[in-house]
Motif scaffolding. Structure first.
Motif, mmCIF file in Angstrom:
data_model
loop_
_atom_site.group_PDB
_atom_site.id
_atom_site.type_symbol
_atom_site.label_atom_id
_atom_site.label_comp_id
_atom_site.label_asym_id
_atom_site.label_seq_id
_atom_site.Cartn_x
_atom_site.Cartn_y
_atom_site.Cartn_z
ATOM 1 N N CYS A 7 0.814 -1.220 0.000
ATOM 2 C CA CYS A 7 0.000 0.000 0.000
ATOM 3 C C CYS A 7 0.846 1.268 0.000
ATOM 4 O O CYS A 7 0.392 2.315 -0.478
ATOM 5 C CB CYS A 7 -0.938 0.000 1.209
ATOM 6 N N TRP A 8 2.065 1.190 0.520
ATOM 7 C CA TRP A 8 2.921 2.379 0.502
ATOM 8 C C TRP A 8 3.311 2.732 -0.933
ATOM 9 O O TRP A 8 3.254 3.893 -1.333
ATOM 10 C CB TRP A 8 4.169 2.157 1.351
ATOM 11 N N GLU A 9 3.689 1.727 -1.697
ATOM 12 C CA GLU A 9 4.024 1.958 -3.104
ATOM 13 C C GLU A 9 2.801 2.460 -3.862
ATOM 14 O O GLU A 9 2.892 3.371 -4.686
ATOM 15 C CB GLU A 9 4.540 0.668 -3.740
ATOM 16 N N LYS A 10 1.667 1.871 -3.560
ATOM 17 C CA LYS A 10 0.421 2.277 -4.205
ATOM 18 C C LYS A 10 0.085 3.723 -3.852
ATOM 19 O O LYS A 10 -0.323 4.515 -4.710
ATOM 20 C CB LYS A 10 -0.709 1.347 -3.747
ATOM 21 N N PHE A 11 0.284 4.069 -2.592
ATOM 22 C CA PHE A 11 -0.010 5.428 -2.130
ATOM 23 C C PHE A 11 0.882 6.451 -2.826
ATOM 24 O O PHE A 11 0.402 7.486 -3.300
ATOM 25 C CB PHE A 11 0.181 5.510 -0.615
ATOM 26 N N THR A 12 2.171 6.160 -2.886
ATOM 27 C CA THR A 12 3.090 7.110 -3.525
ATOM 28 C C THR A 12 2.785 7.245 -5.017
ATOM 29 O O THR A 12 2.914 8.333 -5.581
ATOM 30 C CB THR A 12 4.554 6.677 -3.328
ATOM 31 N N ASP A 13 2.376 6.148 -5.643
ATOM 32 C CA ASP A 13 2.026 6.202 -7.068
ATOM 33 C C ASP A 13 0.744 7.005 -7.295
ATOM 34 O O ASP A 13 0.649 7.784 -8.245
ATOM 35 C CB ASP A 13 1.836 4.787 -7.630
ATOM 36 N N ASP A 14 -0.232 6.804 -6.416
ATOM 37 C CA ASP A 14 -1.552 7.403 -6.619
ATOM 38 C C ASP A 14 -1.653 8.843 -6.144
ATOM 39 O O ASP A 14 -2.373 9.651 -6.736
ATOM 40 C CB ASP A 14 -2.627 6.583 -5.885
ATOM 41 N N VAL A 15 -0.944 9.164 -5.064
ATOM 42 C CA VAL A 15 -1.223 10.420 -4.370
ATOM 43 C C VAL A 15 -0.118 11.465 -4.483
ATOM 44 O O VAL A 15 -0.393 12.631 -4.786
ATOM 45 C CB VAL A 15 -1.511 10.146 -2.872
ATOM 46 N N ILE A 16 1.121 11.082 -4.235
ATOM 47 C CA ILE A 16 2.193 12.068 -4.083
ATOM 48 C C ILE A 16 2.312 12.989 -5.295
ATOM 49 O O ILE A 16 2.305 14.220 -5.169
ATOM 50 C CB ILE A 16 3.543 11.371 -3.811
ATOM 51 N N ASP A 17 2.425 12.419 -6.489
ATOM 52 C CA ASP A 17 2.588 13.244 -7.693
ATOM 53 C C ASP A 17 1.352 14.101 -7.953
ATOM 54 O O ASP A 17 1.460 15.278 -8.317
ATOM 55 C CB ASP A 17 2.877 12.356 -8.911
ATOM 56 N N MET A 18 0.178 13.500 -7.766
ATOM 57 C CA MET A 18 -1.059 14.247 -7.983
ATOM 58 C C MET A 18 -1.205 15.381 -6.970
ATOM 59 O O MET A 18 -1.618 16.496 -7.315
ATOM 60 C CB MET A 18 -2.261 13.304 -7.878
ATOM 61 N N ALA A 19 -0.844 15.104 -5.721
ATOM 62 C CA ALA A 19 -0.925 16.135 -4.684
ATOM 63 C C ALA A 19 0.041 17.277 -4.982
ATOM 64 O O ALA A 19 -0.300 18.455 -4.823
ATOM 65 C CB ALA A 19 -0.625 15.525 -3.317
ATOM 66 N N ALA A 20 1.249 16.932 -5.427
ATOM 67 C CA ALA A 20 2.236 17.963 -5.759
ATOM 68 C C ALA A 20 1.747 18.826 -6.918
ATOM 69 O O ALA A 20 1.884 20.057 -6.898
ATOM 70 C CB ALA A 20 3.573 17.309 -6.109
ATOM 71 N N ALA A 21 1.157 18.186 -7.925
ATOM 72 C CA ALA A 21 0.629 18.932 -9.073
ATOM 73 C C ALA A 21 -0.505 19.858 -8.636
ATOM 74 O O ALA A 21 -0.596 21.007 -9.091
ATOM 75 C CB ALA A 21 0.136 17.958 -10.141
ATOM 76 N N THR A 22 -1.352 19.364 -7.747
ATOM 77 C CA THR A 22 -2.476 20.168 -7.257
ATOM 78 C C THR A 22 -1.988 21.392 -6.497
ATOM 79 O O THR A 22 -2.464 22.513 -6.715
ATOM 80 C CB THR A 22 -3.380 19.320 -6.337
ATOM 81 N N VAL A 23 -1.033 21.180 -5.607
ATOM 82 C CA VAL A 23 -0.503 22.284 -4.799
ATOM 83 C C VAL A 23 0.200 23.313 -5.680
ATOM 84 O O VAL A 23 -0.020 24.528 -5.544
ATOM 85 C CB VAL A 23 0.464 21.738 -3.726
ATOM 86 N N ASN A 24 1.038 22.843 -6.597
ATOM 87 C CA ASN A 24 1.773 23.765 -7.473
ATOM 88 C C ASN A 24 0.821 24.568 -8.357
ATOM 89 O O ASN A 24 1.003 25.777 -8.552
ATOM 90 C CB ASN A 24 2.765 22.993 -8.341
#
Length: 239
Positions: free
Chosen positions: A194-211
């Motif tokens: 789930c950690w790998e899944k979380f980083t794949d699903d959320v981290i990049d999308m969250a960074a794009a949203t914030v930026n």
């Protein structure tokens, strides 16, 4: 000449308001996707992450309405009092947007934040009670099922004994009581952690949203500044 200047100013403001409304819609969409994904990880995600998404969703929704109001006022009303009111409301929304975007950027760069989430996932594997499952175990199964993952990094390293929670099974037919009887060889369990899944699903999308939210806040401020200048410097919008 003043009439031409006024027409140009109104056309510019209408177009700029449309652009800002579209940008707000993009922020709304991105934040909604991230929020929906975070909800899928249940208790593993701290509340402040949800607060950032909810804040951006709320602010962008109001800004879409503000953009529509700006188009109407610029096109049909032309009253400086309305435009100044619009400016003040816009500044407030800029501040709100940048505050929540800043909070999101801080969370993304904070190692304690990601460590907390990973630790929660590790606790899920350590504290799963196969003998007397309750709401806690049910919430873990839900996380595994919704995100199609099992454990933290990999199913076998998280559950070395081979006993897997029910949520690790792809099909409930392979579940006996609270234990998943499927195997990786049969392809009936989720093997990705789930950690790998979380980083794949959320981290990049969250960074794009914030930026994009930060860029959007700057764009909105530019619109408000342009509105103020157009109102002040043209004679086509009398009080």
């Amino acid at each position: 000449m003043g009439c031409i200047t006024g027409i140009v100013a109104k056309s510019f403001l209408i177009a700029f308001n449309v652009v800002v409304a579209v940008a707000a819609l993009i922020v709304l969409t991105l934040a909604s996707i991230v929020q929906s994904t975070l909800e899928g990880y249940g208790h593993d995600i701290p509340q402040d992450a949800h607060d950032v998404c909810i804040g951006l969703i709320s602010a962008s929704t109001f800004i879409i309405c503000l953009g529509a109001l700006g188009v109407v006022v610029s096109c049909c009303c032309g009253n400086k009092l309305f435009l100044y009111t619009y400016f003040v409301l816009g500044v407030i929304l800029v501040v709100i947007t940048l505050v929540f975007a800043g909070m999101g950027a801080t969370d993304l760069k904070n190692e304690e934040y990601t460590t907390y989430i990973r630790t929660q996932m590790e606790n899920d594997t350590k504290n799963y009670n196969f003998v007397a499952p309750g709401d806690y175990e049910a919430s873990i199964d839900k996380i595994y099922t919704e995100n199609q993952c099992c454990g933290v990094d990999y199913f076998s390293t998280s559950y070395p004994t081979g006993k897997l929670p029910a949520g690790c099974c792809k099909d409930t037919i392979d579940v006996q009581g609270t234990i998943c009887k499927g195997t990786a060889e049969s392809g009936k369990i989720y093997t990705q952690g789930c950690w790998e899944k979380f980083t794949d699903d959320v981290i990049d999308m969250a960074a794009a949203t914030v930026n994009f939210a930060i860029f959007f806040g700057v764009l909105l401020f530019a619109l408000l500044t342009s509105t103020c200048l157009c109102v002040k410097c043209t004679d086509a919008m009398p009080i």
